[in-house]
Design a protein around this motif. Structure first.
Motif, PDB file in Angstrom:
ATOM      1  N   ARG A  71       0.880  -1.179   0.000  1.00  0.00           N
ATOM      2  CA  ARG A  71       0.000   0.000   0.000  1.00  0.00           C
ATOM      3  C   ARG A  71       0.910   1.219   0.000  1.00  0.00           C
ATOM      4  N   ILE A  72       0.961   1.899  -1.118  1.00  0.00           N
ATOM      5  CA  ILE A  72       1.771   3.114  -1.188  1.00  0.00           C
ATOM      6  C   ILE A  72       0.890   4.261  -1.676  1.00  0.00           C
ATOM      7  N   SER A  73       1.176   5.432  -1.159  1.00  0.00           N
ATOM      8  CA  SER A  73       0.393   6.611  -1.515  1.00  0.00           C
ATOM      9  C   SER A  73       1.264   7.581  -2.303  1.00  0.00           C
ATOM     10  N   LEU A  74       0.618   8.566  -2.876  1.00  0.00           N
ATOM     11  CA  LEU A  74       1.348   9.624  -3.569  1.00  0.00           C
ATOM     12  C   LEU A  74       2.323  10.305  -2.610  1.00  0.00           C
ATOM     13  N   MET A 109       2.330   9.933 -18.393  1.00  0.00           N
ATOM     14  CA  MET A 109       1.304   9.274 -17.592  1.00  0.00           C
ATOM     15  C   MET A 109       1.408   9.735 -16.151  1.00  0.00           C
ATOM     16  N   GLY A 110       0.274   9.643 -15.452  1.00  0.00           N
ATOM     17  CA  GLY A 110       0.258  10.057 -14.056  1.00  0.00           C
ATOM     18  C   GLY A 110       0.903   9.030 -13.148  1.00  0.00           C
ATOM     19  N   VAL A 111       1.213   9.440 -11.935  1.00  0.00           N
ATOM     20  CA  VAL A 111       1.837   8.549 -10.958  1.00  0.00           C
ATOM     21  C   VAL A 111       0.931   7.352 -10.676  1.00  0.00           C
ATOM     22  N   HIS A 112      -0.339   7.607 -10.409  1.00  0.00           N
ATOM     23  CA  HIS A 112      -1.266   6.509 -10.113  1.00  0.00           C
ATOM     24  C   HIS A 112      -1.452   5.605 -11.327  1.00  0.00           C
ATOM     25  N   GLU A 113      -1.504   6.202 -12.510  1.00  0.00           N
ATOM     26  CA  GLU A 113      -1.632   5.428 -13.744  1.00  0.00           C
ATOM     27  C   GLU A 113      -0.426   4.498 -13.920  1.00  0.00           C
ATOM     28  N   TYR A 114       0.773   5.017 -13.633  1.00  0.00           N
ATOM     29  CA  TYR A 114       1.985   4.204 -13.746  1.00  0.00           C
ATOM     30  C   TYR A 114       1.979   3.080 -12.707  1.00  0.00           C
TER      31      TYR A 114
END
Length: 193
Positions: A98-101, A125-130
């Motif tokens: 579980r990692i967050s921005l 691409m976005g961080v979450h998308e990656y």
């Protein structure tokens, strides 16, 4: 040669990154070393048959056991930005947690907002998308090479909800995780040679 053309050359608009599962990487590396050694021999002694044999083995392994990743989604994160690379490396090492921005930003040295903007700017691409992209590709490899349940695969690859995993997988691969497993099941494959 027809297979190579149809699979990798005919549609130049699509590029693929081929991920070889770890259990086959050593064999692929040995084939490449054998081909390099054959090339280093005196020109009179180069055996086209030996090179062809190694190439055919390599193609069979890539075809049977690799996971194709459509790189239309990403340009393999070609960036010289050290902080973006730190963020991508952190994601690659911790995708199953579980990692967050905020966690990713802390490692990169950027604020979360600036990292989001810079990551998208540099990689497309976005961080979450990656993060989702990496998780889905790791999950695809696990689906193809283990008998873990779909829920286990989801949890092993950082998805906290198997329904979200199934939806995201279907969107990325055009089929359900169960159908993907049936299609790429190693049980259906025969010996490499």
């Amino acid at each position: 040669m027809k297979f190579i053309y149809e699979k990798f050359v005919s549609d130049r608009k699509k590029r693929y990154i081929m991920q070889i599962p770890p259990m086959y990487q050593i064999h692929v590396e040995q084939l490449i070393r054998n081909m390099e050694a054959e090339q280093r021999l005196n020109e009179d002694k180069i055996s086209p048959a030996m090179l062809s044999l190694c190439l055919i083995q390599l193609i069979v392994i890539v075809n049977r056991f690799s996971t194709g990743i459509n790189s239309d989604l990403m340009d393999d994160l070609h960036t010289t930005n050290r902080q973006v690379n730190l963020a991508a490396t952190f994601i690659n090492k911790n995708y199953n947690q579980r990692i967050s921005l905020n966690d990713i930003a802390e490692v990169s040295g950027f604020s979360p907002n600036y990292l989001s903007r810079k990551f998208k700017e540099d990689t497309g691409m976005g961080v979450h998308e990656y993060l989702t992209f990496i998780r889905l590709n790791k999950a695809a490899i696990e689906l193809a090479h283990t008998d873990h349940t779909i829920t286990e695969v989801a949890l092993n690859n950082g998805f906290s909800d198997s329904n979200y995993f199934k939806d995201a997988f279907h969107k990325a691969y055009g089929m359900s995780p169960r159908d993907y497993r049936k299609k790429d099941s190693p049980a259906e494959s025969h010996s490499i040679f």
